[in-house]
Design an enzyme around this catalytic site. Structure first.
Site, PDB file in Angstrom:
ATOM      1  N   GLY A 130     -48.247   5.665  67.297  1.00  0.00           N
ATOM      2  CA  GLY A 130     -49.150   5.129  68.307  1.00  0.00           C
ATOM      3  C   GLY A 130     -50.611   5.418  68.024  1.00  0.00           C
ATOM      4  CB  THR A 131     -52.407   8.507  67.065  1.00  0.00           C
ATOM      5  OG1 THR A 131     -52.059   9.245  68.240  1.00  0.00           O
ATOM      6  CG2 THR A 131     -53.802   8.897  66.627  1.00  0.00           C
ATOM      7  CG  ASN A 187     -50.592   8.774  78.665  1.00  0.00           C
ATOM      8  OD1 ASN A 187     -51.492   8.045  79.081  1.00  0.00           O
ATOM      9  ND2 ASN A 187     -50.835   9.969  78.170  1.00  0.00           N
ATOM     10  CD  GLN A 196     -45.548   7.390  77.496  1.00  0.00           C
ATOM     11  OE1 GLN A 196     -44.385   7.343  77.887  1.00  0.00           O
ATOM     12  NE2 GLN A 196     -46.010   8.375  76.755  1.00  0.00           N
ATOM     13  CB  SER A 240     -40.521   4.890  66.359  1.00  0.00           C
ATOM     14  OG  SER A 240     -39.314   5.547  66.112  1.00  0.00           O
ATOM     15  CG  HIS A 241     -42.246   9.933  69.010  1.00  0.00           C
ATOM     16  ND1 HIS A 241     -42.432  10.992  69.866  1.00  0.00           N
ATOM     17  CD2 HIS A 241     -43.456   9.375  68.826  1.00  0.00           C
ATOM     18  CE1 HIS A 241     -43.722  11.057  70.182  1.00  0.00           C
ATOM     19  NE2 HIS A 241     -44.353  10.086  69.566  1.00  0.00           N
ATOM     20  CB  CYS A 291     -53.197  26.326  81.539  1.00  0.00           C
ATOM     21  SG  CYS A 291     -54.287  27.605  82.109  1.00  0.00           S
TER      22      CYS A 291
END
Lengths: 134, 400
Positions: free
Chosen positions: B80-81, B160, B188, B209-210, B334
């Site tokens: 995606g990136t 997302n 997404q 894909s993942h 955090c």
């Protein structure tokens, strides 16, 4: 991410709560940053007789709060003032680097509570003096 | 010391499917031959090469089918990136002579936002559109932002973090009317809700894909015929010259199979997940006072639950849930790795302290109604305990 000692203090925090009519109280942090700690003190003969904390924050924030209460119970105010945020992190066996700033403010909260106590007692002392001079 | 806190819990409930998913067995089985016997380079002329080429092209058809595209319009990437980078920078560089203005939104994934920031340093002008309190982008705002210099609009499909489904059909129509290229990050949403690149007037679409039970390290960019891109990786003439580098054949095969299965199962799985999602949302809002749903109540990805639990911080909830075998995520500072909580929640107008208490649970194939009920059983006491410890909201108790 966190070591066992941090997790232990996070899951089994010591001295949670708030002392009623405390001799000193201190709150540091900011909800915007996601960590706010509040410490209340009972002082007797210049020593920390009891200490409790309340914290809104992440694992490190809760663990450092718990740790600092354990470290300073029974100490003189002078000794307690020397406990630094760094010393708290070290006593916990270290914190992840990204947690060393925002979430490690427990000693600051303690110092704020001690200063609050000193301020109050100084004021009480001055008032006493003022009354006796009349 | 605290070995009991690191004990393996009895149950394992993974509720972070928007982060990643396991490779499903059918997908793994399809991939395996391409690590061994069928190891060829898809660019080679010989039988080994032809075998790999055939597998890549079959996978391309499956990916194209999921989004109703022509297989020739699918470029395989590393995920995606990379697809987002290729779409944005590729279009910006190719159409620079026509204009220097890009429209996107404040709630895009960092793969889009940080690429836009980098393009700003190169002299492009970027408009970051706001969203409403539900994380919805208003197509009217898009329309108002269009100038004669606008060359690209990039608005994601399924958000997302908060799961809001953006009106990309309407935005696509606008873009088409104005002759502006339209990219959408559908990482997404692909495989979760139906996508038709033609009906939606999308020119570029990012898929990964993942997130749909395929392997990591592979994704695709749909590029409508006639859309020019300046390749970001130069080298061989792979992927129609748009993305140099020997094809990740096993990964691509797995991705294709994952797309095929997702397409086949979409209608039923989407219904099943929506029901689980609504059960979880309703349960949390009922059982935990001062809890708020983040994202749109109805225009929502079927697998996304995002709530804010006031007076407690996200990471401390995640650690407690993890101890009880539940894997979730949060938009607190955090967990975002920065000092700021989620940029998406802030853009929606959620106050900082409430954003710190956000909890995202994203459902998937392995989740059942019993999982949801388990979460609804363990979460309220966690919140109660943390609230008792919290500086804020004193006296707040969960209904049991």
């Amino acid at each position: 991410m966190y070591n066992d000692k941090v997790m232990d203090h996070f899951f089994h925090p010591r001295n949670v709560g708030e002392i009623e009519n405390p001799d000193g109280e201190g709150q540091v942090g900011n909800p915007v940053c996601g960590d706010v700690m509040r410490i209340t003190l009972r002082i007797k003969d210049g020593r920390i007789e009891d200490i409790k904390f309340k914290t809104f924050g992440c694992g490190a924030a809760i663990a450092t709060s718990s740790m600092v209460t354990e470290m300073v119970k029974g100490l003189t105010l002078e000794e307690a003032m020397k406990v630094s945020n760094k010393a708290v992190a070290e006593a916990l066996g270290g914190l992840p680097p990204q947690k060393l700033h925002c979430s490690n403010l427990a000693a600051d909260a303690l110092h704020a509570a001690i200063q609050d106590y000193l301020r109050k007692t100084k004021k009480a002392l001055e008032e006493d003096n003022a009354t006796s001079l009349q | 010391m605290s070995t009991e806190t690191r004990k393996t819990p009895e149950r394992h409930i993974y509720l972070d499917h928007s982060a990643t998913t396991p490779v499903r067995p059918e997908v793994l089985a399809a991939m395996l031959p391409y690590f061994g016997d069928k190891f060829g380079n898809a660019s080679s002329v010989h039988r080994w090469g032809r075998e790999a080429r055939m597998a890549v092209e079959e996978a391309r058809e499956k990916v194209a089918s999921l989004i109703k595209a022509d297989p020739r319009e699918i470029i395989f990437t590393s995920g995606g990136t990379e697809s987002d980078n290729l779409a944005l920078r590729g279009v910006a560089w190719a159409y620079r002579s026509r204009g220097n203005h890009i429209i996107t939104s404040a709630i895009e994934h960092h793969a889009v936002l940080h690429t836009c920031e980098s393009l700003e340093k190169e002299g492009f002008r970027v408009t970051y559109l706001p969203c409403d309190r539900y994380g919805m982008i208003d197509p009217e705002e898009v329309k108002r932002a269009i100038t004669k210099d606008t060359i690209l609009i990039s608005i994601m499909h399924g958000q997302n973090e908060v799961g809001t489904i953006e009106p990309i059909g309407e935005i696509g129509k606008l873009a088409k009317e104005h002759g502006i290229i339209f990219h959408s990050d559908a990482v997404q949403s692909a495989g979760k809700v139906p996508i038709d690149v033609n009906a939606m007037n999308v020119d570029l679409l990012t898929v990964s894909s993942h997130k749909i039970y395929g392997p990591k390290g592979v994704g695709a960019l749909y590029v409508r015929k006639g859309t020019r891109l300046v390749p970001q990786a130069t080298g061989g003439a792979h992927e129609r010259g748009m993305r140099a580098g020997t094809e990740n054949v096993p990964g691509i095969v797995g991705f294709g199979e994952a797309c095929r299965l997702a397409e086949k199962e979409l209608p039923e799985e989407s219904k099943r997940l929506s029901a689980l999602r609504d059960r979880l949302i309703r349960g949390i809002l009922d059982k935990i006072p001062d809890s708020i749903l983040n994202g749109h109540p109805t225009e929502r990805l079927p697998h996304n639950v995002n709530v804010s639990i006031k007076y407690v911080e996200g990471e401390s909830m995640l650690l407690n849930l993890d101890l009880l075998g539940v894997g979730a995520s949060s938009g607190s500072a955090c967990t975002s790795g920065s000092l700021e909580p989620s940029h998406v929640l802030l853009a929606m107008g959620v106050p900082h302290e409430v954003a710190h208490g956000s909890l995202r649970m994203t459902l998937g194939k392995s989740n059942t109604e019993a999982d949801i009920d388990y979460v609804l059983e363990v979460l309220p006491p966690i919140v109660e305990r943390l609230r008792e410890m919290s500086v804020f909201g004193r006296g707040q108790k969960s209904k049991s």
